[in-house]
Design an enzyme around this catalytic site. Structure first.
Site, PDB file in Angstrom:
ATOM      1  N   ASP A  18       0.828  -1.206   0.000  1.00 12.47           N
ATOM      2  CA  ASP A  18       0.000   0.000   0.000  1.00 12.47           C
ATOM      3  C   ASP A  18       0.864   1.259   0.000  1.00 12.47           C
ATOM      4  OD1 ASP A  18      -2.301   1.448   0.043  1.00 12.47           O
ATOM      5  OD2 ASP A  18      -2.791   1.055   2.137  1.00 12.47           O
ATOM      6  N   ASN A  66     -10.377  -2.975  -6.712  1.00 13.41           N
ATOM      7  CA  ASN A  66      -9.574  -1.973  -7.426  1.00 13.41           C
ATOM      8  C   ASN A  66     -10.171  -1.550  -8.781  1.00 13.41           C
ATOM      9  OD1 ASN A  66      -6.334  -3.179  -6.215  1.00 13.41           O
ATOM     10  ND2 ASN A  66      -7.625  -1.547  -5.426  1.00 13.41           N
ATOM     11  N   ARG A  69     -11.290   2.115  -9.408  1.00 15.42           N
ATOM     12  CA  ARG A  69     -10.355   3.226  -9.671  1.00 15.42           C
ATOM     13  C   ARG A  69     -10.585   3.805 -11.071  1.00 15.42           C
ATOM     14  NH1 ARG A  69      -4.855   2.349  -6.377  1.00 15.42           N
ATOM     15  NH2 ARG A  69      -5.872   1.614  -4.500  1.00 15.42           N
ATOM     16  N   ARG A 189       1.832  -5.160   6.012  1.00 11.93           N
ATOM     17  CA  ARG A 189       1.168  -4.092   5.240  1.00 11.93           C
ATOM     18  C   ARG A 189       1.986  -2.811   5.369  1.00 11.93           C
ATOM     19  NH1 ARG A 189      -5.079  -2.842   4.157  1.00 11.93           N
ATOM     20  NH2 ARG A 189      -4.730  -1.054   2.815  1.00 11.93           N
TER      21      ARG A 189
HETATM   22  C1  FPP Z   1      -1.849   0.134  -3.433  1.00 12.65           C
HETATM   23  O1  FPP Z   1      -1.362   1.454  -3.366  1.00 12.65           O
HETATM   24  C2  FPP Z   1      -1.217  -0.561  -4.545  1.00 12.65           C
HETATM   25  C3  FPP Z   1      -1.875  -1.190  -5.547  1.00 12.65           C
HETATM   26  C4  FPP Z   1      -3.341  -1.248  -5.651  1.00 12.65           C
HETATM   27  C5  FPP Z   1      -1.153  -1.797  -6.665  1.00 12.65           C
HETATM   28  C6  FPP Z   1      -0.038  -2.690  -6.260  1.00 12.65           C
HETATM   29  C7  FPP Z   1       0.913  -2.802  -7.374  1.00 12.65           C
HETATM   30  C8  FPP Z   1       2.249  -2.745  -7.232  1.00 12.65           C
HETATM   31  C9  FPP Z   1       2.923  -2.639  -5.927  1.00 12.65           C
HETATM   32  C10 FPP Z   1       3.112  -2.784  -8.418  1.00 12.65           C
HETATM   33  C11 FPP Z   1       3.676  -4.149  -8.692  1.00 12.65           C
HETATM   34  C12 FPP Z   1       2.729  -5.034  -9.359  1.00 12.65           C
HETATM   35  C13 FPP Z   1       3.067  -6.083 -10.125  1.00 12.65           C
HETATM   36  C14 FPP Z   1       1.996  -6.900 -10.725  1.00 12.65           C
HETATM   37  C15 FPP Z   1       4.453  -6.458 -10.403  1.00 12.65           C
HETATM   38  P1  FPP Z   1      -2.393   2.621  -3.597  1.00 12.65           P
HETATM   39  O2  FPP Z   1      -2.437   2.945  -5.033  1.00 12.65           O
HETATM   40  O3  FPP Z   1      -3.720   2.278  -2.995  1.00 12.65           O
HETATM   41  O4  FPP Z   1      -1.708   3.770  -2.788  1.00 12.65           O
HETATM   42  P2  FPP Z   1      -2.416   4.923  -1.955  1.00 12.65           P
HETATM   43  O5  FPP Z   1      -3.146   4.249  -0.816  1.00 12.65           O
HETATM   44  O6  FPP Z   1      -1.278   5.748  -1.497  1.00 12.65           O
HETATM   45  O7  FPP Z   1      -3.335   5.641  -2.887  1.00 12.65           O
END
Ligand code: FPP
Length: 241
Positions: A18, A66, A69, A189
């Site tokens: 996250d 997700n 989004r 996490r």
């Molecule tokens: C959550 O952060 C992250 C995700 C929903 C995507 C996870 C993907 C990666 C870590 C990239 C690697 C993936 C692969 C398949 C190699 P967020 O976008 O919710 O962050 P925020 O809470 O700060 O908005």
């Protein structure tokens, strides 16, 4: 639960990655830069986890929630496995890592599915750590699907309802593919949030939790080591005294 040999290393580590969006926003960049950088963190953590003797590393890369989004962010996230495997399969091979996926494949674009399947095929003979991507995964939906399969089998007379037990439910969960390591030992996490977000609800029944304030793109092998050393000092009693 299956212990990881004589060491106190968790066999199955699961991660909620996250904070990509916040990481990007902090630098005045678009959210996709956070996801892009998050991919580098996946690489770093995968290598360290395999060196530490972890059996399964499950990464929550895209949840069934997700899809809410903005479409361009969803599109970018769907492309990530393609980019990741394009670049990193040789390194995964070198580290003897086997790729696996859990999640609902149906809605995933076919080019992404193909890239994941190709990586799974290329690494299928590796007998080191399993890198298990939870992609279009949601735990409640997984449990609903398992319940439907069991009901169907009961209706067909293949099983008796009274026979249904925990083991049988586990055989119908998506994590059946990582048997005998379905149970999570350590859940990590990032980004300071402290919740499960519909991730492996059944499998986390007895896991230890480790929360880090670091945003996912800043995560690295040393933080993983910190989490592992914290785990070593936990006493897991599984309900006993
Ligand atoms: C959550 O952060 C992250 C995700 C929903 C995507 C996870 C993907 C990666 C870590 C990239 C690697 C993936 C692969 C398949 C190699 P967020 O976008 O919710 O962050 P925020 O809470 O700060 O908005």
């Amino acid at each position: 639960m299956v212990e990881n040999g004589e060491t106190n290393t968790p066999a199955h580590v699961a991660m909620i990655m996250d904070g990509n969006g916040r990481w990007a926003e902090k630098q005045g960049k678009a959210r996709k830069f956070g996801h892009q950088e998050g991919m580098e963190a996946v690489r770093r953590v995968t290598i360290r986890a395999s060196e530490r003797g972890i059996k399964v590393l499950t990464l929550y890369a895209f949840s069934t929630e997700n899809w809410k989004r903005p479409p361009q962010e969803v599109h970018f996230l769907m492309q990530l496995p393609i980019r990741f495997f394009d670049r990193f399969v040789p390194e995964l091979q070198e580290k003897n890592v086997r790729v696996n996926m859990i999640g609902f494949e149906e809605k995933v674009p076919s080019s992404t599915r193909k890239a994941i399947q190709k990586a799974m095929d290329q690494t299928k003979d590796n007998d080191g750590m399993i890198l298990n991507f939870a992609f279009n995964y949601g735990s409640r939906a997984e449990i609903v699907r398992a319940t439907q399969s069991l009901c169907e089998r009961a209706l067909n007379g293949e099983i008796n309802i009274s026979e249904i037990n925990e083991e049988m439910i586990e055989q119908h969960l998506m994590t059946e593919s990582i048997t005998p390591f379905q149970d999570v030992d350590l859940l990590i996490r990032s980004s300071g949030e402290q919740r499960l977000s519909n991730f492996l609800l059944w499998q986390n029944a007895y896991s230890e939790f480790y929360f880090s304030d670091l945003l996912w793109p800043d995560f690295d092998g040393d933080i993983l080591d910190e989490a592992l050393s914290c785990y070593t000092n936990r006493q897991r009693r599984y309900g006993a005294v």
